[in-house]
Design an enzyme around this catalytic site. Structure first.
Site, PDB file in Angstrom:
ATOM      1  N   TYR A 179     -70.823 -58.359 -15.828  1.00  0.00           N
ATOM      2  CA  TYR A 179     -70.944 -59.185 -17.018  1.00  0.00           C
ATOM      3  C   TYR A 179     -69.929 -58.803 -18.089  1.00  0.00           C
ATOM      4  CZ  TYR A 179     -75.471 -61.276 -15.718  1.00  0.00           C
ATOM      5  OH  TYR A 179     -76.484 -61.983 -15.126  1.00  0.00           O
ATOM      6  N   LYS A 197     -75.660 -51.608  -3.462  1.00  0.00           N
ATOM      7  CA  LYS A 197     -74.956 -52.122  -2.276  1.00  0.00           C
ATOM      8  C   LYS A 197     -73.943 -51.058  -1.872  1.00  0.00           C
ATOM      9  CE  LYS A 197     -74.147 -55.425   0.724  1.00  0.00           C
ATOM     10  NZ  LYS A 197     -75.139 -55.866   1.732  1.00  0.00           N
ATOM     11  N   ASP A 252     -79.833 -56.445  -0.431  1.00  0.00           N
ATOM     12  CA  ASP A 252     -80.272 -57.563   0.428  1.00  0.00           C
ATOM     13  C   ASP A 252     -81.678 -57.299   0.978  1.00  0.00           C
ATOM     14  OD1 ASP A 252     -79.083 -55.493   1.878  1.00  0.00           O
ATOM     15  OD2 ASP A 252     -77.938 -56.791   3.224  1.00  0.00           O
ATOM     16  N   ASP A 293     -80.588 -59.249 -12.637  1.00  0.00           N
ATOM     17  CA  ASP A 293     -80.757 -60.635 -13.072  1.00  0.00           C
ATOM     18  C   ASP A 293     -81.374 -61.457 -11.941  1.00  0.00           C
ATOM     19  OD1 ASP A 293     -80.448 -62.958 -14.698  1.00  0.00           O
ATOM     20  OD2 ASP A 293     -78.659 -63.480 -13.540  1.00  0.00           O
ATOM     21  N   ASP A 314     -85.671 -62.950 -11.467  1.00  0.00           N
ATOM     22  CA  ASP A 314     -86.148 -64.333 -11.290  1.00  0.00           C
ATOM     23  C   ASP A 314     -86.926 -64.448  -9.979  1.00  0.00           C
ATOM     24  OD1 ASP A 314     -84.813 -65.098 -13.663  1.00  0.00           O
ATOM     25  OD2 ASP A 314     -84.185 -67.017 -12.797  1.00  0.00           O
TER      26      ASP A 314
END
Ligand code: NAD
Ligand code: IPM
Ligand code: MN
Length: 353
Positions: free
Chosen positions: A142, A188, A220, A244, A248
């Site tokens: 970001y 990751k 994942d 983020d 959700d």
């Protein structure tokens, strides 16, 4: 008695409606506990662009720095989706987080027993789920430079320093110590150097928190675990972008994206906001679920103003009305039985004890 000053940034879309709901409950809890709260309201996001030509206007900037805590609704408006970056509401939000230095974003995910049937997941998979996502908030993709898009090539930079990883990880370890003492770090590291550093730093810190059991997962598989076996997760620590996305996804467990609150903490005033966005297609209709914002008010009381009892009272009031069957439309209520944004906030305010 001390006076608490809260900067209120309603923002865009459903932001003003859900914030009004949050303030309705704040007023009730302030009366119940005799709190003296001063509210100052400022434009943010597309509302900032309309009022002052920029998404994070100077007056808003000053106000948040002078506040004890900041309550935000949501930002984002389709009319600005193609605007240059400096005019985008989301750019203002990132600048707000950076200015306040709120590097740790806490997103608790608890399932209200009364809503067990509202998630697409089977109740037996959900039962016992009570997890806390700790999302790094002021680093990573970001904010990384260089960035840009010249039409032929686009670049974003994923960069993390040891110090950035360390401070958010310490907060997550401490949070785990106050809970079930399990920390799941998500990265990751099989592909990304930033994740390799992340894993090294978190592993190194673990010796300082010997009472916390540390586990690492690749993002994942973590995304899968979150829906296949969510009750096994206590504190989930991860970087900005992964956090983020996973938050959700986690909201689905609670029955609606409108349920999830957040607290963004650093060394100065904290920022409190629901995790959802401005939901432009339902704005202005009094149908948005205000519970994520009302629960963010509880987090503001607890983490922003160090007032745990009023915070508990807000959370208990939410649980009481849900147990009594109060539902907004997103929680599956039919046309005749759905409460609007205002009515839901009113019910919760009336349930403050
Ligand atoms: P969104 O969260 O606004 O909406 C996703 C879906 O959830 C929509 O169907 C929406 O109607 C529903 N929804 C969201 N909140 C709800 C609530 N409280 N009650 C009932 N239903 C709710 O995400 P999006 O559509 O991807 O983004 C819309 C805009 O919001 C974009 O401009 C985006 O950048 C912005 N956004 C802002 C924030 C923030 O301010 N923190 C967060 C996410 C997205
Ligand atoms: C959130 C939002 C923001 C984010 C956007 C609007 C910049 O999705 O708060 O989760 O990605 O952090
Ligand atoms: Mn998001």
């Amino acid at each position: 008695m001390s006076r608490h000053r809260i900067a209120v940034l309603p923002g865009d879309g459903i932001g003003p409606e859900v914030v009004a709901g949050g303030l309705r409950v704040l007023a009730a809890v302030a009366r119940r506990f005799g709190l003296e709260i001063e509210l100052v309201e400022y434009p943010m996001g597309a509302a900032g662009v309309a009022a002052a030509g920029e998404p994070f206007p100077p007056a808003t900037r000053d106000a948040v720095q002078r506040a004890d805590a900041v309550l935000l609704g949501a930002v984002g408006d389709p009319s600005l989706d193609q605007a240059p970056r400096h005019l985008r509401p989301e750019t203002g939000l990132l600048a707000l987080r950076a200015l306040l230095g709120v590097y740790a974003n806490l997103r608790p995910v608890a399932i209200h027993p009364a809503l067990l049937d509202h998630s697409p997941l089977k109740p037996e998979r959900l039962r016992g789920t009570n997890l806390l996502i700790v999302r790094e908030l002021t680093g990573g993709l970001y904010y990384g430079e260089p960035r840009g898009n010249d039409g032929a090539v686009a670049i974003n930079t994923l960069r993390y320093t040891r110090a950035e990883i360390e401070r958010v990880s310490r907060l997550a370890f401490k949070a785990a110590q106050g809970r079930r003492r399990r920390l799941l770090s998500v990265d990751k590291a099989n592909v990304l150097e930033t994740s390799q550093l992340w894993r090294q730093v978190v592993t190194g810190l673990a010796t300082e928190y010997p009472d916390v059991t540390l586990e690492h997962l690749y993002v994942d598989y973590a995304a899968m675990r979150l829906v296949s076996d969510p009750s096994t997760i206590d504190v989930l620590l991860t970087e900005n972008m992964f956090g983020d996305i996973l938050s959700d996804e986690a909201a689905v467990l609670t029955g609606s994206l409108g349920m999830l609150p957040s607290a963004s903490l650093g060394d100065g005033p904290g920022l409190f906001e629901p995790i959802h966005g401005s939901a432009p297609t339902i704005a202005g209709q009094d149908v948005a679920n205000p519970i994520g914002t009302i629960a963010s008010v509880a987090m503001l009381l607890r983490h922003g103003l160090s007032l745990p009892e009023p915070a508990d009272a807000v959370e208990e009031a939410i649980a009481t009305v849900l147990a009594a069957g109060a539902r907004t439309r997103d929680l599956g209520a039919g046309p005749g039985e759905a409460l609007g944004t205002r009515a839901m906030a009113e019910r919760i305010a009336a349930a403050i004890r």
